[in-house]
Structure formats: structure tokens, C-alpha cells
Design an enzyme around this catalytic site. Structure first.
Site, mmCIF file in Angstrom:
data_model
loop_
_atom_site.group_PDB
_atom_site.id
_atom_site.type_symbol
_atom_site.label_atom_id
_atom_site.label_comp_id
_atom_site.label_asym_id
_atom_site.label_seq_id
_atom_site.Cartn_x
_atom_site.Cartn_y
_atom_site.Cartn_z
ATOM 1 N N LYS A 44 -1.022 -2.142 -4.413
ATOM 2 C CA LYS A 44 -0.783 -3.279 -5.289
ATOM 3 C C LYS A 44 -1.003 -4.563 -4.501
ATOM 4 O O LYS A 44 -0.519 -4.677 -3.368
ATOM 5 C CB LYS A 44 0.660 -3.269 -5.808
ATOM 6 C CG LYS A 44 0.960 -2.272 -6.935
ATOM 7 C CD LYS A 44 1.147 -0.845 -6.504
ATOM 8 C CE LYS A 44 2.337 -0.618 -5.607
ATOM 9 N NZ LYS A 44 2.423 0.829 -5.176
ATOM 10 N N GLY A 52 1.953 5.356 -1.468
ATOM 11 C CA GLY A 52 1.356 6.681 -1.402
ATOM 12 C C GLY A 52 0.346 6.951 -2.505
ATOM 13 O O GLY A 52 -0.585 7.733 -2.328
ATOM 14 N N LEU A 92 -0.609 4.130 -5.146
ATOM 15 C CA LEU A 92 -1.314 2.919 -5.578
ATOM 16 C C LEU A 92 -1.179 1.792 -4.555
ATOM 17 O O LEU A 92 -0.134 1.648 -3.909
ATOM 18 C CB LEU A 92 -0.760 2.436 -6.931
ATOM 19 C CG LEU A 92 -0.901 3.388 -8.136
ATOM 20 C CD1 LEU A 92 -0.148 2.833 -9.342
ATOM 21 C CD2 LEU A 92 -2.380 3.606 -8.494
ATOM 22 N N ALA A 118 0.851 -1.191 0.000
ATOM 23 C CA ALA A 118 0.000 0.000 0.000
ATOM 24 C C ALA A 118 0.882 1.235 0.000
ATOM 25 O O ALA A 118 1.412 1.649 1.034
ATOM 26 C CB ALA A 118 -0.923 -0.017 1.217
ATOM 27 N N GLU A 136 8.982 -2.334 4.289
ATOM 28 C CA GLU A 136 8.858 -2.128 2.840
ATOM 29 C C GLU A 136 10.126 -2.496 2.064
ATOM 30 O O GLU A 136 10.062 -3.148 1.019
ATOM 31 C CB GLU A 136 8.488 -0.661 2.590
ATOM 32 C CG GLU A 136 8.331 -0.312 1.136
ATOM 33 C CD GLU A 136 7.840 1.113 0.922
ATOM 34 O OE1 GLU A 136 7.494 1.807 1.907
ATOM 35 O OE2 GLU A 136 7.806 1.528 -0.246
HETATM 36 P P1 ATP Z 1 5.538 5.167 -2.614
HETATM 37 O O1 ATP Z 1 6.230 3.840 -2.710
HETATM 38 O O2 ATP Z 1 6.444 6.313 -2.972
HETATM 39 O O3 ATP Z 1 4.789 5.331 -1.338
HETATM 40 P P2 ATP Z 1 3.642 4.026 -4.504
HETATM 41 O O4 ATP Z 1 4.092 2.692 -4.042
HETATM 42 O O5 ATP Z 1 2.180 4.289 -4.464
HETATM 43 O O6 ATP Z 1 4.383 5.198 -3.741
HETATM 44 P P3 ATP Z 1 4.071 3.382 -7.279
HETATM 45 O O7 ATP Z 1 2.746 2.708 -7.300
HETATM 46 O O8 ATP Z 1 5.269 2.528 -7.469
HETATM 47 O O9 ATP Z 1 4.203 4.267 -5.975
HETATM 48 O O10 ATP Z 1 4.126 4.524 -8.401
HETATM 49 C C1 ATP Z 1 3.242 5.624 -8.399
HETATM 50 C C2 ATP Z 1 3.436 6.409 -9.679
HETATM 51 O O11 ATP Z 1 3.102 5.568 -10.787
HETATM 52 C C3 ATP Z 1 2.546 7.617 -9.814
HETATM 53 O O12 ATP Z 1 3.117 8.752 -9.196
HETATM 54 C C4 ATP Z 1 2.428 7.766 -11.329
HETATM 55 O O13 ATP Z 1 3.519 8.488 -11.845
HETATM 56 C C5 ATP Z 1 2.529 6.328 -11.827
HETATM 57 N N1 ATP Z 1 1.251 5.676 -12.164
HETATM 58 C C6 ATP Z 1 1.140 4.583 -12.962
HETATM 59 N N2 ATP Z 1 -0.127 4.196 -13.112
HETATM 60 C C7 ATP Z 1 -0.874 5.068 -12.387
HETATM 61 C C8 ATP Z 1 -2.270 5.200 -12.142
HETATM 62 N N3 ATP Z 1 -3.160 4.352 -12.673
HETATM 63 N N4 ATP Z 1 -2.687 6.193 -11.331
HETATM 64 C C9 ATP Z 1 -1.809 7.044 -10.782
HETATM 65 N N5 ATP Z 1 -0.483 6.980 -10.986
HETATM 66 C C10 ATP Z 1 -0.002 6.007 -11.775
HETATM 67 MG MG MG Z 2 5.905 1.973 -3.337
#
Ligand code: ATP
Ligand code: MG
Length: 264
Positions: free
Chosen positions: A13, A9, A11, A7, A71
């Protein structure tokens, strides 16, 4: 049924292992209830392990119990698993996770550690793109950027050394956004330049972090690379230009979730 969740900031997954097969699913963190409802509807009996900055909040909303892991441990474990068919990947190597922000890790034979990071990451692509063009959807930003041309926005070393032989490769960017002469720019060009700036920053930081350890392989992961050939190309070219070897992992954005799943 086992489920690993990362989880982040931006997305959430999830990787689900059921009857020997694996499925993946992602949700927007800003709509955490969507993830919670979906998991409860389909996998309320699953054994869960979560990681990422929002892991605690998600587990609380779910109310199904479950464990949490760090993480960075999850990410490194997930990358190792997802790369197990890559003969090129030998320790030591660097993992650069371009998520909302960017985190850089060193993987050695007997463990791993975080070398640093930068606030320039996928969130920067989203924020600056919105400010400059009003576009908020990641897919649209990436799609438009494909038709962009950075030459009226970014200053290259070759521009500075016009007519002379530059001491470093002319293709390197001397100044991101340093060539802007007019406030009227095509959205495509602005988006390509934003993605270029983020790609050059994360690859430069990665190569500089790797250098003191004499590591030359950099594995790039994170959702910022999803369906984003522009970012991949900038990062690959820049990493090579600076003397290291870039590697992209298929489904790399699920590394954290996969690592969490593997720890169950
Ligand atoms: P962190 O690890 O920094 O807390 P996170 O795990 O949520 O954040 P990722 O999911 O790896 O980060 O990547 C987020 C980035 O992926 C967004 O900032 C954007 O640039 C990109 N991205 C790809 N698909 C999407 C989507 N469907 N919606 C929003 N952003 C997306
Ligand atoms: Mg991340």
C-alpha cells in the site's frame, strides 16, 4: 513529494503526498516489480518511508534510498490520523489489523503495545476459499459469499440448546463448520462460513484481549475489510454481542502507509 509505503505479506500500500493533496495506490506483493516500476516511473524523486514485513526488500529493489519505521508504530500513528474526525475515538482503545494474519494492539495515552494476534486472518479467507471452491480472487470470494447461507455448515448455540433456553446468546456460533452433514455444499455457503469463521475469531480474540484493560472500543483495519460487508457485519455483530464497540476506519487499510508518510 513524500511517499509512505506499507509492504505487507499480500499487498503493498502506498500513500503519496504531493502539492498538498493525497493519493493512494496498492499493488500485489507477489508482483513487487509492478510496484517498483510504477514508483520509479512516477515518483523517482520522492522522499520515501517504508514499513511492513517486506519494506526492506522493496526499498532494496527500488534503490532510491529511504527510511524504514517499525510497522506497529506506523499503524497506530496512521489510525490516529485517519480517525481524527471521529469524536467517538478516545484512548484507550484496541486496534485489530486483519491483514494476511491478524495483529491486536492496545493504544493508551502514553504509547501502545502489541497484545497478541492470531494466524487466522485475510490469508485464511484466501487459502480456505481456494481449497474449498477453487476460487482465488478476493473480489469473487466476497461477491459470492453475499449470497451464502451458513445454516447447513455452522452450528449455533441455539441449535445445541434446541427447545431449551441457552445460557449464552443463541446467535453465537457453537462450532464453525460443526454442522456439516454432507460433502456437497454450495460454494456461496462455504465462502460465507469461511468469512464468518475468520470474523468471529478475530473479534473474539480482540474482545478477550481488551477485557483485562477495561477497554471497550475496538478499531478494525486491514485490507480484509475492503468491499467486504459480510466480514464487517460478522465482526460488528460479534464484537457487540461480546460487549464491546466496533469501529471501522475509512481507508483503514492505508493506516501503515499513512503512518510511514507522517514520520517523514
Ligand atoms: P500483513 O500485514 O499480515 O503482512 P498485508 O499488510 O499484506 O499483510 P492487508 O493488505 O491488510 O495485509 O490484507 C490482506 C488481505 O486482504 C488478503 O489476505 C485478502 O483477504 C484481502 N484482500 C483485499 N483485497 C485484496 C486483493 N486485491 N488481493 C488479495 N487480497 C486482498
Ligand atoms: Mg499489513
Amino acid at each position: 513529494v513524500k511517499m509512505g509505503i506499507d509492504a505487507g505479506g499480500t499487498l503493498i500500500k502506498a500513500v503519496i503526498s504531493e502539492n498538498g493533496s493525497i493519493r493512494v495506490k496498492s499493488f500485489s506483493t507477489s508482483r513487487m516489480t509492478d510496484a517498483v516500476d510504477w514508483i520509479k516511473a512516477h515518483y523517482d524523486h520522492a522522499e520515501i518511508c517504508a514499513t511492513g514485513g517486506k519494506a526492506n526488500q522493496l526499498l532494496q529493489c527500488l534503490g532510491l534510498g529511504g527510511k524504514q519505521i517499525v510497522e506497529f508504530d506506523a499503524t497506530c500513528r496512521g489510525v490516529e490520523y485517519l480517525c481524527n474526525e471521529k469524536p467517538l475515538l478516545h484512548v484507550p482503545y484496541i486496534i485489530t489489523n486483519v491483514g494476511t494474519g491478524t495483529s491486536i494492539h492496545l493504544i493508551e495515552e502514553h504509547g501502545h503495545r502489541r497484545l497478541g494476534g492470531t494466524g487466522v486472518g485475510g490469508g485464511t479467507i484466501m487459502g480456505l476459499s481456494f481449497l474449498m471452491t477453487g476460487i482465488q480472487e478476493f473480489e469473487k470470494i466476497v461477491q459470492l459469499a453475499k449470497d451464502g447461507n451458513r445454516s447447513s455448515i455452522d452450528l449455533t448455540v441455539a441449535h445445541v440448546y434446541e427447545g431449551a433456553v441457552p445460557p449464552i446468546p443463541g446467535d453465537l456460533t457453537a462450532s464453525n463448520f460443526g454442522r456439516v452433514q454432507s460433502s456437497e455444499q454450495r460454494p456461496e455457503d462455504l465462502l460465507a462460513s469461511v468469512i464468518g469463521m475468520v470474523g468471529e475469531t478475530v473479534s473474539t480474540a480482540s474482545v478477550l484481549a481488551a477485557d483485562p484493560y477495561h477497554v471497550s472500543t475496538i478499531v478494525y483495519i486491514g485490507s480484509s475489510f475492503i468491499q467486504n460487508p459480510i466480514l464487517r457485519k460478522v465482526v460488528a455483530d460479534y464484537t457487540k454481542l461480546r460487549g464491546a464497540e466496533p469501529l471501522f476506519v475509512e481507508n483503514g487499510e492505508y493506516s501503515g502507509a499513512m503512518g510511514a508518510l507522517l514520520s517523514l
